[in-house]
Design a protein around this motif. Structure first.
Motif, mmCIF file in Angstrom:
data_model
loop_
_atom_site.group_PDB
_atom_site.id
_atom_site.type_symbol
_atom_site.label_atom_id
_atom_site.label_comp_id
_atom_site.label_asym_id
_atom_site.label_seq_id
_atom_site.Cartn_x
_atom_site.Cartn_y
_atom_site.Cartn_z
ATOM 1 N N PHE A 92 0.810 -1.225 0.000
ATOM 2 C CA PHE A 92 0.000 0.000 0.000
ATOM 3 C C PHE A 92 0.846 1.281 0.000
ATOM 4 C CE2 PHE A 92 -4.554 -0.868 1.243
ATOM 5 C CZ PHE A 92 -4.507 -2.236 1.123
ATOM 6 N N HIS A 93 0.462 2.212 -0.888
ATOM 7 C CA HIS A 93 0.988 3.583 -0.841
ATOM 8 C C HIS A 93 -0.233 4.460 -0.992
ATOM 9 C CE1 HIS A 93 4.176 0.924 -2.109
ATOM 10 N NE2 HIS A 93 4.985 1.742 -1.464
ATOM 11 N N THR A 94 -0.557 5.191 0.046
ATOM 12 C CA THR A 94 -1.853 5.882 0.076
ATOM 13 C C THR A 94 -1.656 7.363 -0.206
ATOM 14 O OG1 THR A 94 -2.552 4.227 1.681
ATOM 15 C CG2 THR A 94 -3.938 6.191 1.483
ATOM 16 N N THR A 95 -2.437 7.877 -1.144
ATOM 17 C CA THR A 95 -2.307 9.277 -1.562
ATOM 18 C C THR A 95 -3.696 9.901 -1.694
ATOM 19 O OG1 THR A 95 -2.259 8.474 -3.846
ATOM 20 C CG2 THR A 95 -0.137 9.037 -2.864
ATOM 21 N N PRO A 96 -3.754 11.227 -1.646
ATOM 22 C CA PRO A 96 -5.045 11.888 -1.868
ATOM 23 C C PRO A 96 -5.380 11.886 -3.360
ATOM 24 C CG PRO A 96 -3.361 13.517 -1.409
ATOM 25 C CD PRO A 96 -2.701 12.175 -1.284
ATOM 26 N N GLY A 97 -5.799 10.744 -3.874
ATOM 27 C CA GLY A 97 -6.161 10.612 -5.291
ATOM 28 C C GLY A 97 -5.180 9.766 -6.065
ATOM 29 N N SER A 98 -5.629 9.335 -7.241
ATOM 30 C CA SER A 98 -4.786 8.505 -8.099
ATOM 31 C C SER A 98 -3.759 9.340 -8.851
ATOM 32 C CB SER A 98 -5.633 7.797 -9.167
ATOM 33 O OG SER A 98 -6.662 7.113 -8.557
ATOM 34 N N LEU A 99 -4.202 10.501 -9.311
ATOM 35 C CA LEU A 99 -3.306 11.278 -10.177
ATOM 36 C C LEU A 99 -2.005 11.679 -9.491
ATOM 37 C CD1 LEU A 99 -6.021 13.287 -12.120
ATOM 38 C CD2 LEU A 99 -4.541 11.480 -13.017
ATOM 39 N N PRO A 100 -2.045 12.094 -8.201
ATOM 40 C CA PRO A 100 -0.757 12.379 -7.551
ATOM 41 C C PRO A 100 0.165 11.159 -7.543
ATOM 42 C CG PRO A 100 -2.579 13.223 -6.234
ATOM 43 C CD PRO A 100 -3.195 12.411 -7.338
ATOM 44 N N LEU A 264 7.013 10.217 -1.227
ATOM 45 C CA LEU A 264 5.865 10.472 -0.348
ATOM 46 C C LEU A 264 6.323 11.142 0.951
ATOM 47 C CD1 LEU A 264 3.824 7.159 -0.863
ATOM 48 C CD2 LEU A 264 3.198 9.438 -1.659
ATOM 49 N N LEU A 265 7.477 10.698 1.447
ATOM 50 C CA LEU A 265 8.003 11.321 2.667
ATOM 51 C C LEU A 265 8.441 12.753 2.389
ATOM 52 C CD1 LEU A 265 10.075 8.484 4.383
ATOM 53 C CD2 LEU A 265 7.941 9.532 5.166
ATOM 54 N N ALA A 266 9.115 12.923 1.244
ATOM 55 C CA ALA A 266 9.585 14.272 0.894
ATOM 56 C C ALA A 266 8.413 15.240 0.786
ATOM 57 C CB ALA A 266 10.360 14.225 -0.420
ATOM 58 N N TYR A 267 7.320 14.780 0.250
ATOM 59 C CA TYR A 267 6.158 15.652 0.040
ATOM 60 C C TYR A 267 5.205 15.664 1.250
ATOM 61 C CZ TYR A 267 7.286 15.988 -5.006
ATOM 62 O OH TYR A 267 7.893 16.228 -6.213
ATOM 63 N N GLY A 268 5.579 14.961 2.298
ATOM 64 C CA GLY A 268 4.747 14.959 3.514
ATOM 65 C C GLY A 268 3.456 14.184 3.364
ATOM 66 N N ILE A 269 3.443 13.249 2.429
ATOM 67 C CA ILE A 269 2.208 12.446 2.260
ATOM 68 C C ILE A 269 2.355 11.158 3.076
ATOM 69 C CG2 ILE A 269 0.550 11.506 0.579
ATOM 70 C CD1 ILE A 269 1.766 13.373 -1.496
ATOM 71 N N ASP A 270 2.412 11.328 4.388
ATOM 72 C CA ASP A 270 2.551 10.175 5.271
ATOM 73 C C ASP A 270 1.546 10.240 6.407
ATOM 74 O OD1 ASP A 270 3.791 12.393 6.336
ATOM 75 O OD2 ASP A 270 5.361 11.261 7.350
ATOM 76 N N VAL A 271 0.672 11.251 6.348
ATOM 77 C CA VAL A 271 -0.470 11.326 7.272
ATOM 78 C C VAL A 271 -1.688 11.652 6.417
ATOM 79 C CG1 VAL A 271 0.672 11.917 9.434
ATOM 80 C CG2 VAL A 271 0.213 13.704 7.750
ATOM 81 N N TYR A 272 -2.876 11.372 6.959
ATOM 82 C CA TYR A 272 -4.059 11.341 6.085
ATOM 83 C C TYR A 272 -5.240 12.050 6.731
ATOM 84 C CZ TYR A 272 -0.848 7.825 4.499
ATOM 85 O OH TYR A 272 0.306 7.205 4.090
ATOM 86 N N SER A 273 -6.224 12.353 5.893
ATOM 87 C CA SER A 273 -7.449 12.981 6.391
ATOM 88 C C SER A 273 -8.271 11.950 7.168
ATOM 89 C CB SER A 273 -8.261 13.515 5.212
ATOM 90 O OG SER A 273 -9.637 13.459 5.492
ATOM 91 N N SER A 274 -8.587 12.277 8.416
ATOM 92 C CA SER A 274 -9.359 11.333 9.247
ATOM 93 C C SER A 274 -10.707 11.023 8.604
ATOM 94 C CB SER A 274 -9.569 11.913 10.643
ATOM 95 O OG SER A 274 -10.117 13.216 10.535
#
Ligand SMILES: Cc1ncc(COP(=O)(O)O)c(C=O)c1O
Length: 389
Positions: A92-100, A264-274
């Motif tokens: 799993f690699h979780t992002t806000p959307g597919s396009l990112p 993902l770490l560089a861009y801070g995408i390691d926490v998510y919208s509750s």
């Protein structure tokens, strides 16, 4: 009998891209047109999604959130039960959307100038992503057999031999509406494996599949073919959650996932919208029955449109979608320029996505969103009758 999806909900004044932004972006005054462009639907989310959200909002503290085991298991169980794929938590690699995720993967797996291939016509944002990451667009045109799209494998192989670095696959296909068969999916993956091409398979439409068709994920092919593969999966289309945007990108090869992990770490995408986590988890955990009923509703919308086109729009060709709630209408026999076609539709008050946005092979087509209550669909039909007859 009234179906819950028959309820018409006013989406104006909710910052809604599809309804409110017709005025801002397309210059169409509020109330004058029925939007059929953006691919989200006009249905209210069911209680098994909204009730947990209400409770969470009542709690009132919205700190950083992480994906719980319940979240992972809800996705894993859904994919095992519905798509016969055993997802692993490590994939799993979780992002806000597919396009990112797709854009980041392109940056991880290729260099500026490298070729990225799409099957045209294809979801328009793929072009934007390739262009804005400074990659070179390569196209393999799909073959259109009276509305039934197939892959030209000879052409694909030639293009792969010619150094394509990444294939962006859309499975099921937007806008052609094909659910690629096991044979087609396997052949695409085998060719990519043979030529060392990465494959990014966007499978966010996997759950919207109509009777008589069976979705086959790239994750089900020969394990050898998974070595350079990423697969985007989401509940956003299946449960009407595009603004609760959450995509899980599966990368089976740990080594090939390293570059994305550090991005993902560089861009801070390691926490998510509750709220996004909760909405998506609830959908996957409780949504099967509701989705079945929604698919029947969409399928009957599909049928209504198909009957209308075949009996009344003699110059338009429509083959019922196998997947997605986006009808792909071939208007070429009307012999109108795209500008004239667009002008007529806007004048009639139906706003589709014009086919040329999906590539050269989309010229003369329109994509019409059927994800709406039947009363709205019928009004769209009245308006189409005026201008496409
Ligand atoms: C094939 C496909 N991929 C991606 C997207 C966009 O997804 P997201 O909002 O998760 O980036 C869409 C939206 O319509 C789509 O049809």
């Amino acid at each position: 009998m009234q179906h819950e999806l028959d309820t018409v909900i006013n989406r104006y004044d909710t910052d809604c891209l599809k309804w409110d932004y017709m005025e801002k972006w397309l210059g169409i005054p509020k109330g004058e047109a029925l939007p059929s462009w953006v691919s989200d639907w006009d249905f209210k989310a069911p209680a098994f999604i909204t009730d947990p959200l209400k409770k969470r909002i009542e709690h009132g503290v919205f700190g950083y959130s992480e994906r719980s085991d319940e979240y992972f298991n809800a996705v894993i169980d859904w994919w095992s039960d519905n798509h016969q794929v055993a997802l692993k938590k490590e994939w799993f690699h979780t992002t806000p959307g597919s396009l990112p995720a797709i854009a980041m993967l392109i940056e991880c797996w290729s260099n500026p100038g490298d070729q990225v291939l799409v099957f045209s016509p294809v979801y328009h944002a793929f072009y934007r992503t390739i262009e804005n990451t400074n990659r070179t667009l390569a196209i393999s045109a799909l073959e259109n057999n009276e509305g039934y799209y197939t892959i030209n494998f000879d052409d694909l192989e030639k293009k792969l031999q010619n150094g394509v670095k990444i294939l962006m696959f859309c499975n099921p296909h937007n806008p052609g509406g094909r659910v690629w068969s096991e044979r087609e999916v396997t052949k695409v993956c085998a060719l990519c494996h043979q030529y060392g091409t990465y494959i990014i398979s966007d499978e966010i439409w996997a759950d919207i599949v109509f009777s008589g068709h069976k979705f086959f994920s790239c994750l089900r092919v020969n394990p050898d073919y998974l070595s350079k593969m990423a697969v985007c999966i989401a509940a956003t289309k299946s449960f009407g959650l595009p603004s609760m945007r959450l995509t899980n990108t599966m990368i089976p090869n740990e080594h090939e996932a390293e570059a994305l992990k550090s991005k993902l770490l560089a861009y801070g995408i390691d926490v998510y919208s509750s709220l996004s986590l909760l909405a998506n988890q609830s959908a996957y955990r409780h949504g099967r029955e509701w989705l079945d009923s929604t698919l029947s509703y969409l399928e009957s919308n599909n049928q209504i449109l198909a009957e209308f086109v075949s009996t009344e729009l003699t110059k338009v060709t429509y083959r019922k979608q196998e997947s997605t709630y986006l009808a792909w209408l071939d208007c070429r026999a009307l012999e109108l320029t795209d500008e004239e076609l667009e002008r007529r539709l806007y004048q009639a008050g139906v706003i589709p996505t014009m086919g040329y946005n999906f590539g050269e092979q989309g010229k003369g087509f329109i994509r019409l969103n059927l994800g709406c209550p039947k009363s709205i669909l019928k009004e769209k039909i009245v308006r189409l009758r005026r201008v496409l007859k």
